[in-house]
Design a protein around this motif. Sequence first.
Motif, PDB file in Angstrom:
ATOM      1  N   UNK A   1      -1.288  10.704  -1.089  1.00 54.72           N
ATOM      2  CA  UNK A   1      -0.275  10.103  -1.874  1.00 54.72           C
ATOM      3  C   UNK A   1      -0.884   9.036  -2.791  1.00 54.72           C
ATOM      4  N   UNK A   2      -0.367   9.021  -4.082  1.00 56.34           N
ATOM      5  CA  UNK A   2      -0.926   8.164  -5.047  1.00 56.34           C
ATOM      6  C   UNK A   2       0.312   7.865  -5.940  1.00 56.34           C
ATOM      7  N   UNK A   3       0.578   6.336  -6.076  1.00 57.07           N
ATOM      8  CA  UNK A   3       1.740   6.185  -6.876  1.00 57.07           C
ATOM      9  C   UNK A   3       1.583   4.350  -7.350  1.00 57.07           C
TER      10      UNK A   3
ATOM     11  N   UNK B   1      -1.649   2.488  -5.800  1.00 52.22           N
ATOM     12  CA  UNK B   1      -2.042   2.713  -4.195  1.00 52.22           C
ATOM     13  C   UNK B   1      -2.060   3.926  -3.871  1.00 52.22           C
ATOM     14  N   UNK B   2      -2.948   4.260  -3.041  1.00 48.83           N
ATOM     15  CA  UNK B   2      -3.116   5.744  -2.690  1.00 48.83           C
ATOM     16  C   UNK B   2      -3.474   5.845  -1.297  1.00 48.83           C
ATOM     17  N   UNK B   3      -3.405   6.840  -0.464  1.00 43.62           N
ATOM     18  CA  UNK B   3      -3.665   7.110   0.907  1.00 43.62           C
ATOM     19  C   UNK B   3      -4.098   8.466   1.146  1.00 43.62           C
ATOM     20  N   UNK B   4      -5.015   8.736   2.073  1.00 43.29           N
ATOM     21  CA  UNK B   4      -5.416  10.053   2.332  1.00 43.29           C
ATOM     22  C   UNK B   4      -5.786  10.094   3.939  1.00 43.29           C
ATOM     23  N   UNK B   5      -5.151  11.407   4.552  1.00 46.04           N
ATOM     24  CA  UNK B   5      -5.345  11.723   5.600  1.00 46.04           C
ATOM     25  C   UNK B   5      -5.642  13.178   6.071  1.00 46.04           C
ATOM     26  N   UNK B   6      -6.953  13.022   6.819  1.00 48.67           N
ATOM     27  CA  UNK B   6      -7.320  14.662   6.922  1.00 48.67           C
ATOM     28  C   UNK B   6      -7.797  14.644   8.420  1.00 48.67           C
TER      29      UNK B   6
ATOM     30  N   UNK C   1      -5.906   2.656  -0.165  1.00 50.24           N
ATOM     31  CA  UNK C   1      -6.467   1.754  -1.185  1.00 50.24           C
ATOM     32  C   UNK C   1      -5.466   1.094  -2.136  1.00 50.24           C
ATOM     33  N   UNK C   2      -5.796  -0.082  -2.615  1.00 44.52           N
ATOM     34  CA  UNK C   2      -4.899  -0.614  -3.745  1.00 44.52           C
ATOM     35  C   UNK C   2      -5.849  -0.968  -4.866  1.00 44.52           C
ATOM     36  N   UNK C   3      -5.536  -0.553  -5.919  1.00 47.56           N
ATOM     37  CA  UNK C   3      -6.250  -0.549  -7.229  1.00 47.56           C
ATOM     38  C   UNK C   3      -5.766  -1.518  -8.137  1.00 47.56           C
ATOM     39  N   UNK C   4      -6.586  -2.208  -8.947  1.00 42.60           N
ATOM     40  CA  UNK C   4      -6.220  -3.060  -9.966  1.00 42.60           C
ATOM     41  C   UNK C   4      -5.347  -2.164 -11.217  1.00 42.60           C
ATOM     42  N   UNK C   5      -4.088  -2.859 -11.655  1.00 46.35           N
ATOM     43  CA  UNK C   5      -3.425  -1.959 -12.406  1.00 46.35           C
ATOM     44  C   UNK C   5      -4.112  -1.845 -13.798  1.00 46.35           C
ATOM     45  N   UNK C   6      -5.113  -2.700 -14.320  1.00 47.01           N
ATOM     46  CA  UNK C   6      -5.890  -2.463 -15.520  1.00 47.01           C
ATOM     47  C   UNK C   6      -6.933  -1.919 -15.469  1.00 47.01           C
ATOM     48  N   UNK C   7      -8.097  -2.039 -14.602  1.00 42.70           N
ATOM     49  CA  UNK C   7      -9.074  -1.614 -14.643  1.00 42.70           C
ATOM     50  C   UNK C   7      -9.681  -0.568 -13.453  1.00 42.70           C
ATOM     51  N   UNK C   8      -8.573  -0.552 -12.619  1.00 37.19           N
ATOM     52  CA  UNK C   8      -8.934   0.205 -11.405  1.00 37.19           C
ATOM     53  C   UNK C   8      -9.930  -0.146 -10.308  1.00 37.19           C
ATOM     54  N   UNK C   9     -10.036  -1.615 -10.746  1.00 38.68           N
ATOM     55  CA  UNK C   9     -11.211  -2.381  -9.492  1.00 38.68           C
ATOM     56  C   UNK C   9     -10.257  -2.162  -8.279  1.00 38.68           C
ATOM     57  N   UNK C  10     -11.292  -2.358  -7.175  1.00 39.26           N
ATOM     58  CA  UNK C  10     -10.553  -2.231  -5.605  1.00 39.26           C
ATOM     59  C   UNK C  10     -10.268  -3.520  -5.308  1.00 39.26           C
ATOM     60  N   UNK C  11      -8.940  -3.563  -4.885  1.00 34.78           N
ATOM     61  CA  UNK C  11      -8.434  -4.965  -4.673  1.00 34.78           C
ATOM     62  C   UNK C  11      -8.073  -4.727  -2.991  1.00 34.78           C
TER      63      UNK C  11
ATOM     64  N   UNK D   1       0.831  -1.226   0.084  1.00 35.73           N
ATOM     65  CA  UNK D   1      -0.134   0.035   0.122  1.00 35.73           C
ATOM     66  C   UNK D   1       1.039   1.068   0.064  1.00 35.73           C
ATOM     67  N   UNK D   2       0.301   2.307   0.062  1.00 32.66           N
ATOM     68  CA  UNK D   2       0.958   3.526   0.294  1.00 32.66           C
ATOM     69  C   UNK D   2       2.188   3.818   1.296  1.00 32.66           C
TER      70      UNK D   2
END
Length: 801
Positions: free
Chosen positions: A619-621, A654-659, A671-681, A578-579
């Motif tokens: 953060x997203x990457x 992978x991405x993260x957010x803090x507020x 969050x971790x998103x699929x490398x092809x269709x961005x579905x949530x893993x 993850x992030x």
Amino acid sequence: MTSASSMVLALDKGFASCRSVAAARTLLFCLGLSVSALTLIAAAPSARAQDALAQQLGGKVRADAQMLLESRQITYDFDRDLIVASGKVQIFYDGYTVEADRIVYDRKNGKMSARGNVIMTEPDGNVVQSQELALSEDFANVFAETLQIDTPQRTRFLAERANRTDGNVTTFENGIYTVYTRPTNPPDKPPLWRIRAAKIIHNQQEKTIEYEDASFEFFGASVAYLPYFSMPDPTVKRKSGFLIPGGVTSNKLGVGVTIPYYWALSPNYDLTTTVSPMSTQGVLGDAAFRHRLSNGMYTVSAAGLIQSRPGEFEGTSGDRRFRGAINTTGSFQLSENWKYGWDITYKSDRSFFNDYSFVSFDDNDETSEVYLSGNTLRNGLSIRGYAFSLSQEDYTQTTSNPSAAFSPIGQSLQEKQPIVAPVIDYDYVFDDPIAGGELSLSSNFTSLTRSETDAFRPQGSTTDRFRGVDGTFSRFSVKSEWRRTFIDPIGQVFTPFAYVRGDLFFLASADKNVTALTDETFVGRAMPAAGLEYRYPFIATFDGGNQILEPIAQVIVRPNEQRIGELPNEDAQSLVFDATTLFDTDKFSGFDRAEGGSRLNVGLSYKLQLDEGYYLSTLFGRSYQIDGENSFAKPDIVGTSLNSGLATGKSDYVGSMYLDTYYGVKLGAQARLDDKDFSVRRFQAQATGTYGPVVSSLAYAFLGSQPDLGINDPREEIVGSASLRLEENWRIFGSMRYDIQNKDVVQNGLGVGYDDEGFSMSVSYAEDRSRNNGSDVDRMFYLRLGLRTIGSTQVSSGSLN
């Protein structure tokens, strides 16, 4: 002036006209004396009385103590040897202070009486209030009608009549004992609880309070009657005696009561023993010993019983006659930088603490540990040993939970748990820069022994996986790392780094049935690496805050990982991409795996800071395998890296957010998103908030399927809890854990509580369906009561359907 008595004699002979004076200052003028001289004449007790008081109070009263009296008007009756003071009278004597509207001092009989709004403050801080007090001249004997005593411990005695003798024993007739909270409470507000007794006897030397014909009152109503009982006074922190009993009821244990007794054996060690008779299972014995020394402390606790009806636990590990556990803990400081300690638990079966949760040392950590550690600012050394045991939850999740990843192979789960000793870690950061950068050294030695191979087969698979291998496995690892940071004139940040790592494995007695493992006894492995991290923060300020946009890139060049799948993997079985791990140079969690191949990690960071207090960070990457063999594409004997999101050349996103808001609400998400269709893993989010009387938290987790590990269905659940404060002291609270995928409430609970400085109470009810695929429901009713200075108790009622 020679003495007080000679001065009084002089007054009797030469100043008879001054017998009644309207004001103290006029008397001073007639006598031609100072204020201090007047007060010594007026109220100095005899030497005999002072000596007697000093003996009664253990020599605490000074034999030469003097008494100071101040008032608006003083009248002397020389015929009866009386001194009468009126009008805001104050007496100060060796720590005592007496205030009253009028005080009459009889020097001949050594007695004193105070009338009207009397307040006496004693040296120990007690404050006595009454309309009339009769005192001996040494203050050792006191008699009062209708008085109130407030102590520094915020306890209160009230009585219709009270008498103190020899400065020690105070007897209250028709008395009340209670506690008071803060001075802002309304003065006429009745206490929540109190003890009313025909006679209360307070022995200050013995530090005990005895009650005769007593009743316990709650909200003004009597709820219990006791013909006699005693307790330590509020100043006592430790004293032998019975503690408040508790209760338990369960469909497997029956109805029972816990009877604890506290032994104050010494100022630095004590013992608590508890006997818990139960109608179904017999008597449980429980003892906890605590000993504090100059450099630390240790504890030894044990509990056990011979079950009368073990068949009540049929089908579980509790179906046996003897059940029990022993635990010992310790922590000692050898020097300023060195300490050692232990936390060791042995139990007869894995579900003992679940079934007998009321034992004094309930310890479900399941990990026993012994350690020696030393630390300075730049280096640290620790030597540890571990042993593990399965809890009932571990067992049922492994064998019954449909979301479990695998099914066990073998006869004994407990025998598959390893003993890990020693585990030696040493870290050192060099004082002086090397080539302008920081050089650090870290090392680890681990030796592990297991008596049975721990194997599993993923559902729907024909390939066995191995969590652990029978035999002894040892590994020694050393890693040296260097890094340095440069910032160029336009703000770009360059951080070159390099590391080299070496591992030596000893596999002399590994299970030969695990065919994937190498047959070699000694195996060496090395992993050198070099890399560069680049950051370029763009900072923008505006009216009310600032923001930072920062692209990040990290490249690592290294050879391929050696011997993937040929070596045991004990400490690197957890892999979460993850992030938080995006820019880790080695994404494996332990030393048994060493990431290889060249990799590029990239990301974009954004931060927003407002002057009002708001803070946002994102953060997203993703990660790229740019050369060599991908360590995450080839599974080891456990299959750690399968479905990790890193097995392909281009990783998942992978991405993260803090507020953090100005209003006490905090939000975080990964969050971790699929490398092809961005579905949530994989997705995890949590929120906490405190606003006014509400304190709440909410957590959501979604874990996608991992078919290569036998997890064919996704797992999704939400956990929430909240507490609402009602008025000043009341609150309601509740929690719930909900399995969204199976549409089932796994755990839930609801309760109400009351808390103030003198009394606390909570009543709660909870249900747990996490065992045996939800077919068993644990129901628990819990009542807790706490009375300051008296003690606390609890009653629990559990059932399993």
